[in-house]
Write a protein that holds these residues in place. Structure first.
Motif, PDB file in Angstrom:
ATOM      1  N   GLY A   1       0.819  -1.207   0.000  1.00  0.00           N
ATOM      2  CA  GLY A   1       0.000   0.000   0.000  1.00  0.00           C
ATOM      3  C   GLY A   1       0.847   1.248   0.000  1.00  0.00           C
ATOM      4  O   GLY A   1       0.542   2.225   0.685  1.00  0.00           O
ATOM      5  N   ILE A   2       1.939   1.222  -0.799  1.00  0.00           N
ATOM      6  CA  ILE A   2       2.900   2.318  -0.779  1.00  0.00           C
ATOM      7  C   ILE A   2       3.293   2.702  -2.193  1.00  0.00           C
ATOM      8  O   ILE A   2       3.359   1.859  -3.088  1.00  0.00           O
ATOM      9  N   VAL A   3       3.516   4.000  -2.395  1.00  0.00           N
ATOM     10  CA  VAL A   3       4.064   4.509  -3.653  1.00  0.00           C
ATOM     11  C   VAL A   3       5.400   5.144  -3.304  1.00  0.00           C
ATOM     12  O   VAL A   3       5.459   6.073  -2.496  1.00  0.00           O
ATOM     13  N   MET A   4       6.473   4.641  -3.895  1.00  0.00           N
ATOM     14  CA  MET A   4       7.811   5.119  -3.570  1.00  0.00           C
ATOM     15  C   MET A   4       8.538   5.494  -4.859  1.00  0.00           C
ATOM     16  O   MET A   4       8.510   4.742  -5.823  1.00  0.00           O
ATOM     17  N   ASP A   5       9.161   6.672  -4.858  1.00  0.00           N
ATOM     18  CA  ASP A   5       9.911   7.065  -6.052  1.00  0.00           C
ATOM     19  C   ASP A   5      11.368   7.304  -5.713  1.00  0.00           C
ATOM     20  O   ASP A   5      11.706   7.643  -4.575  1.00  0.00           O
ATOM     21  N   GLY A   6      12.223   7.106  -6.715  1.00  0.00           N
ATOM     22  CA  GLY A   6      13.649   7.291  -6.515  1.00  0.00           C
ATOM     23  C   GLY A   6      14.434   6.881  -7.741  1.00  0.00           C
ATOM     24  O   GLY A   6      13.989   7.085  -8.870  1.00  0.00           O
ATOM     25  N   ARG A   7      15.614   6.269  -7.515  1.00  0.00           N
ATOM     26  CA  ARG A   7      16.477   5.839  -8.614  1.00  0.00           C
ATOM     27  C   ARG A   7      16.592   4.322  -8.712  1.00  0.00           C
ATOM     28  O   ARG A   7      16.865   3.793  -9.775  1.00  0.00           O
ATOM     29  N   ASP A   8      16.405   3.627  -7.583  1.00  0.00           N
ATOM     30  CA  ASP A   8      16.636   2.181  -7.574  1.00  0.00           C
ATOM     31  C   ASP A   8      15.517   1.423  -6.866  1.00  0.00           C
ATOM     32  O   ASP A   8      15.735   0.335  -6.349  1.00  0.00           O
ATOM     33  N   ILE A   9      14.328   1.985  -6.874  1.00  0.00           N
ATOM     34  CA  ILE A   9      13.229   1.369  -6.112  1.00  0.00           C
ATOM     35  C   ILE A   9      12.817   0.040  -6.735  1.00  0.00           C
ATOM     36  O   ILE A   9      12.652  -0.962  -6.043  1.00  0.00           O
ATOM     37  N   GLY A  10      12.669   0.010  -8.049  1.00  0.00           N
ATOM     38  CA  GLY A  10      12.246  -1.214  -8.723  1.00  0.00           C
ATOM     39  C   GLY A  10      13.352  -2.205  -8.972  1.00  0.00           C
ATOM     40  O   GLY A  10      13.082  -3.363  -9.337  1.00  0.00           O
ATOM     41  N   THR A  11      14.605  -1.788  -8.783  1.00  0.00           N
ATOM     42  CA  THR A  11      15.726  -2.692  -9.039  1.00  0.00           C
ATOM     43  C   THR A  11      16.389  -3.197  -7.766  1.00  0.00           C
ATOM     44  O   THR A  11      16.856  -4.333  -7.719  1.00  0.00           O
ATOM     45  N   ALA A  12      16.459  -2.366  -6.722  1.00  0.00           N
ATOM     46  CA  ALA A  12      17.180  -2.747  -5.508  1.00  0.00           C
ATOM     47  C   ALA A  12      16.304  -2.760  -4.261  1.00  0.00           C
ATOM     48  O   ALA A  12      16.388  -3.674  -3.445  1.00  0.00           O
ATOM     49  N   VAL A  13      15.469  -1.739  -4.096  1.00  0.00           N
ATOM     50  CA  VAL A  13      14.670  -1.639  -2.868  1.00  0.00           C
ATOM     51  C   VAL A  13      13.514  -2.638  -2.895  1.00  0.00           C
ATOM     52  O   VAL A  13      13.325  -3.430  -1.968  1.00  0.00           O
ATOM     53  N   PHE A  14      12.720  -2.596  -3.978  1.00  0.00           N
ATOM     54  CA  PHE A  14      11.591  -3.515  -4.133  1.00  0.00           C
ATOM     55  C   PHE A  14      11.637  -4.178  -5.510  1.00  0.00           C
ATOM     56  O   PHE A  14      10.832  -3.860  -6.394  1.00  0.00           O
ATOM     57  N   PRO A  15      12.570  -5.109  -5.724  1.00  0.00           N
ATOM     58  CA  PRO A  15      12.660  -5.772  -7.025  1.00  0.00           C
ATOM     59  C   PRO A  15      11.426  -6.600  -7.368  1.00  0.00           C
ATOM     60  O   PRO A  15      11.204  -6.919  -8.538  1.00  0.00           O
ATOM     61  N   ASP A  16      10.606  -6.928  -6.353  1.00  0.00           N
ATOM     62  CA  ASP A  16       9.386  -7.698  -6.595  1.00  0.00           C
ATOM     63  C   ASP A  16       8.133  -6.822  -6.591  1.00  0.00           C
ATOM     64  O   ASP A  16       7.013  -7.343  -6.471  1.00  0.00           O
ATOM     65  N   ALA A  17       8.293  -5.509  -6.697  1.00  0.00           N
ATOM     66  CA  ALA A  17       7.134  -4.603  -6.728  1.00  0.00           C
ATOM     67  C   ALA A  17       6.187  -4.996  -7.852  1.00  0.00           C
ATOM     68  O   ALA A  17       6.624  -5.350  -8.958  1.00  0.00           O
ATOM     69  N   GLU A  18       4.906  -4.918  -7.550  1.00  0.00           N
ATOM     70  CA  GLU A  18       3.914  -5.331  -8.547  1.00  0.00           C
ATOM     71  C   GLU A  18       3.849  -4.376  -9.741  1.00  0.00           C
ATOM     72  O   GLU A  18       3.601  -4.799 -10.873  1.00  0.00           O
ATOM     73  N   LEU A  19       4.053  -3.081  -9.481  1.00  0.00           N
ATOM     74  CA  LEU A  19       4.004  -2.101 -10.564  1.00  0.00           C
ATOM     75  C   LEU A  19       5.277  -1.262 -10.544  1.00  0.00           C
ATOM     76  O   LEU A  19       5.597  -0.622  -9.543  1.00  0.00           O
ATOM     77  N   LYS A  20       6.019  -1.299 -11.650  1.00  0.00           N
ATOM     78  CA  LYS A  20       7.255  -0.524 -11.777  1.00  0.00           C
ATOM     79  C   LYS A  20       7.128   0.431 -12.960  1.00  0.00           C
ATOM     80  O   LYS A  20       6.765   0.014 -14.058  1.00  0.00           O
ATOM     81  N   ILE A  21       7.441   1.680 -12.697  1.00  0.00           N
ATOM     82  CA  ILE A  21       7.390   2.717 -13.730  1.00  0.00           C
ATOM     83  C   ILE A  21       8.775   3.348 -13.830  1.00  0.00           C
ATOM     84  O   ILE A  21       9.393   3.661 -12.808  1.00  0.00           O
ATOM     85  N   PHE A  22       9.255   3.531 -15.050  1.00  0.00           N
ATOM     86  CA  PHE A  22      10.517   4.236 -15.270  1.00  0.00           C
ATOM     87  C   PHE A  22      10.219   5.499 -16.066  1.00  0.00           C
ATOM     88  O   PHE A  22       9.753   5.433 -17.201  1.00  0.00           O
ATOM     89  N   VAL A  23      10.471   6.655 -15.435  1.00  0.00           N
ATOM     90  CA  VAL A  23      10.099   7.943 -16.025  1.00  0.00           C
ATOM     91  C   VAL A  23      11.334   8.650 -16.568  1.00  0.00           C
ATOM     92  O   VAL A  23      12.387   8.673 -15.923  1.00  0.00           O
ATOM     93  N   THR A  24      11.194   9.229 -17.749  1.00  0.00           N
ATOM     94  CA  THR A  24      12.295   9.987 -18.324  1.00  0.00           C
ATOM     95  C   THR A  24      11.740  11.163 -19.119  1.00  0.00           C
ATOM     96  O   THR A  24      10.543  11.263 -19.377  1.00  0.00           O
ATOM     97  N   ALA A  25      12.631  12.071 -19.479  1.00  0.00           N
ATOM     98  CA  ALA A  25      12.326  13.218 -20.328  1.00  0.00           C
ATOM     99  C   ALA A  25      13.670  13.772 -20.783  1.00  0.00           C
ATOM    100  O   ALA A  25      14.720  13.458 -20.205  1.00  0.00           O
ATOM    101  N   SER A  26      13.658  14.604 -21.810  1.00  0.00           N
ATOM    102  CA  SER A  26      14.916  15.159 -22.301  1.00  0.00           C
ATOM    103  C   SER A  26      15.544  16.057 -21.235  1.00  0.00           C
ATOM    104  O   SER A  26      14.850  16.630 -20.392  1.00  0.00           O
TER     105      SER A  26
END
Length: 234
Positions: free
Chosen positions: A129-154
């Motif tokens: 029940g948490i939304v966490m943003d950062g640089r390594d949340i989906g790769t190191a902190v919560f590699p088993d997170a159900e929903l992973k989003i990678f955001v970018t822009a120029s």
């Protein structure tokens, strides 16, 4: 009862991750954690304590002082959004300035800092029940997170957004070219650090929001969340 998930939002600096994550958490009633603010708070402490100088970072001094640093969040009674605190002092405004921005990536790259912060972040997400943003949340902190989003822009778009944000807060003496330089440098440091570098998780959904409005990206994000929750209900 709807099952709760972990939403991990990673991506480059100044691409709107925190704004998106705050909005989604409020929309769906989840807890929001800004991990970038945690590293910024450590950086502010290092600056105040003289551990960052023109000669570099006094890593041994900072490491020895970690036990004296308490990073926490306090809900703003008006906005109901979390405010970063350093040893119970609200430092939300101070950690958003350019001095902290110029130094946060080298501090965040230190293995002992990442180890302590990652452990705290994982503890925060134990109940989901948490939304966490950062640089390594989906790769190191919560590699088993159900929903992973990678955001970018120029880099140009991100620099302009950061510039407009600082101007809106009344900052003076800032230069757009300097901000773009900072954005590019942080990208390099974040993606080349030794421990848990910024990278897209293989199962992450990519969002390039260079030419999207906030409403458009919020609708996209909520749609991905609803789809993910529905899939995990089955």
């Amino acid at each position: 009862m709807q099952s709760k998930i972990i939403v991990a939002i990673d991506g480059h600096s100044s691409c709107g991750k925190s704004t998106m994550a705050k909005w989604l958490a409020h929309q769906v009633g989840y807890i929001y954690v800004d991990t970038g603010a945690m590293y910024r708070t450590i950086t502010l402490y290092a600056l105040r304590s003289g551990f960052i100088t023109s000669a570099g970072i006094d890593t041994e001094g900072l490491k020895a002082s970690l036990g004296n640093i308490k990073v926490s969040f306090r809900l703003d009674p008006d906005t109901h959004l979390p405010l970063a605190c350093l040893n119970n002092e609200v430092v939300e405004s101070e950690i958003r300035g350019m001095e902290v921005s110029d130094n946060v990536s080298p501090i965040a790259a230190l293995p002992f800092v990442r180890e302590v912060m990652t452990a705290q972040q994982q503890q925060m997400g134990r109940e989901k029940g948490i939304v966490m943003d950062g640089r390594d949340i989906g790769t190191a902190v919560f590699p088993d997170a159900e929903l992973k989003i990678f955001v970018t822009a120029s880099a140009e778009v991100r620099a302009r957004r950061r510039y407009d944000e600082l101007i809106g807060k009344g900052e003076t003496g800032i230069n757009l070219a300097d901000i773009e330089r900072n954005v590019v440098e942080r990208d390099y440091i974040d993606s080349h650090r030794e421990v848990n570098p910024l990278r897209q998780a293989p199962d992450a959904l990519v969002l390039d929001n260079s030419h999207m409005t906030k409403d458009e990206q919020n609708r996209w994000l909520l749609s991905q969340f609803e789809t993910c929750v529905a899939a995990h209900q089955q």
